[in-house]
Structures are given as C-alpha cells and as structure tokens.
Design a protein around this motif. Structure first.
Motif, PDB file in Angstrom:
ATOM      1  N   MET A  34       0.786  -1.111   0.038  1.00  0.00           N
ATOM      2  CA  MET A  34      -0.028  -0.028  -0.080  1.00  0.00           C
ATOM      3  C   MET A  34       0.520   1.142  -0.018  1.00  0.00           C
ATOM      4  O   MET A  34       2.208   1.264   0.496  1.00  0.00           O
ATOM      5  N   ASN A  53       3.729  -5.694   2.477  1.00  0.00           N
ATOM      6  CA  ASN A  53       3.032  -6.229   3.499  1.00  0.00           C
ATOM      7  C   ASN A  53       4.120  -6.940   4.628  1.00  0.00           C
ATOM      8  O   ASN A  53       3.684  -7.330   5.671  1.00  0.00           O
ATOM      9  N   THR A  57       9.898  -0.242   3.321  1.00  0.00           N
ATOM     10  CA  THR A  57       9.319   1.056   2.782  1.00  0.00           C
ATOM     11  C   THR A  57      10.165   1.805   1.825  1.00  0.00           C
ATOM     12  O   THR A  57      11.387   1.566   1.479  1.00  0.00           O
ATOM     13  N   SER A  70       3.343   3.974   7.676  1.00  0.00           N
ATOM     14  CA  SER A  70       3.363   2.764   8.526  1.00  0.00           C
ATOM     15  C   SER A  70       2.058   2.264   8.477  1.00  0.00           C
ATOM     16  O   SER A  70       1.013   2.764   7.533  1.00  0.00           O
ATOM     17  N   ARG A  71       1.887   0.861   8.800  1.00  0.00           N
ATOM     18  CA  ARG A  71       0.996   0.089   8.435  1.00  0.00           C
ATOM     19  C   ARG A  71       0.379  -0.705   9.585  1.00  0.00           C
ATOM     20  O   ARG A  71       1.098  -1.472  10.380  1.00  0.00           O
ATOM     21  N   ASN A  73      -1.489  -4.065   9.691  1.00  0.00           N
ATOM     22  CA  ASN A  73      -1.902  -5.022   8.797  1.00  0.00           C
ATOM     23  C   ASN A  73      -3.104  -5.758   9.235  1.00  0.00           C
ATOM     24  O   ASN A  73      -4.195  -6.040   8.347  1.00  0.00           O
ATOM     25  N   ASN A  76      -5.875  -3.510   7.748  1.00  0.00           N
ATOM     26  CA  ASN A  76      -5.617  -2.972   6.589  1.00  0.00           C
ATOM     27  C   ASN A  76      -5.749  -1.648   6.242  1.00  0.00           C
ATOM     28  O   ASN A  76      -6.267  -1.035   5.413  1.00  0.00           O
ATOM     29  N   THR A  77      -4.737  -1.019   7.303  1.00  0.00           N
ATOM     30  CA  THR A  77      -4.883   0.438   7.270  1.00  0.00           C
ATOM     31  C   THR A  77      -3.327   0.891   7.020  1.00  0.00           C
ATOM     32  O   THR A  77      -2.555   0.371   7.713  1.00  0.00           O
ATOM     33  N   ILE A  78      -3.039   1.930   6.321  1.00  0.00           N
ATOM     34  CA  ILE A  78      -1.877   2.566   6.163  1.00  0.00           C
ATOM     35  C   ILE A  78      -1.934   4.089   6.914  1.00  0.00           C
ATOM     36  O   ILE A  78      -3.148   4.651   7.019  1.00  0.00           O
ATOM     37  N   CYS A  95      -4.368   7.176  -1.948  1.00  0.00           N
ATOM     38  CA  CYS A  95      -3.906   5.862  -1.392  1.00  0.00           C
ATOM     39  C   CYS A  95      -4.166   4.954  -2.724  1.00  0.00           C
ATOM     40  O   CYS A  95      -5.095   4.936  -3.382  1.00  0.00           O
TER      41      CYS A  95
END
Length: 121
Positions: A34, A53, A57, A70-71, A73, A76-78, A95
C-alpha cells in the motif's frame, strides 16, 4: 473489489504536521503493498511513499526524512505522518493498494478518491 477510504487531509502550516489514514476493505485475500501518491495542480501523479506487507518502505527523495509511512496489517490500514510540511507538499494525496481479491488470479491496483492537503500560512 477493494475500497480505499482516505482521511486526514486539510490545511497545514509550513513546518507543521498532518497525518493521513487509508483503510482498505472489500473481498481482500492479500495486500501486497500500500502506498501514497500525490498530484499537484498541473503536474503528474507521483509516488510519495510505499510499504509492503513485510514492512519494507520506500520514499520519494522530496519527502524522505520528513514523512513516515506505517501500516496496521490487522486493520488493512496505512498512515502517512507528514512533518515539516512545505508549500510544495500541496497536492491531492491518493491511497493505493496492490491487492489480490476473490475471483481474481493476480493482484491488481486499487485507488482511493484522494484527499486534499494544502500547506499555507
């Protein structure tokens, strides 16, 4: 399909900070990566930052050291933490997700609708 919902845009001051969020939902089997792209008026869309995933970066040179991606998992959000904002950061931020969904044989690109970031005093 994948729906990407961005939030957190708005007006920021030079030297200030803003934080963007993007949540992915839908018939997702796996998200490979993402990221955030941006498009300023009269310019082409460009990569800002991407995260895989596994947490690897990559940043555009223009934001490296100022922005952090940042993420989460599980959600399912960044996120994109933008510090030391500059007027040239003004753009619509989009996005992006590269995701495998049910019924598809390979991962595809999905885009959010964009959120406007304006940096001005």
């Amino acid at each position: 399909q994948v729906q990407l919902v961005e939030s957190g845009g708005g007006l920021g001051q030079p030297g200030g900070s803003l934080r963007l969020s993007c949540a992915a939902s839908g018939s997702i089997l796996n998200i490979n990566a993402m990221g955030w792209y941006r498009q300023a008026p009269g310019k082409e869309r460009e990569l800002v930052a991407v995260i895989t995933n596994s947490g690897v970066t990559n940043y555009a040179d223009s934001v490296n050291g100022r922005f952090t991606i940042s993420r989460d998992n599980a959600k399912n959000t960044i996120y994109l933490q933008m510090n030391n904002l500059k007027p040239e950061d003004t753009a619509v931020y989009y996005c992006n997700a590269v995701a495998l969904t049910r019924g598809q044989a390979y991962a595809m690109n999905f885009w959010g609708e964009g959120t406007l970031v304006t940096v001005s005093s």
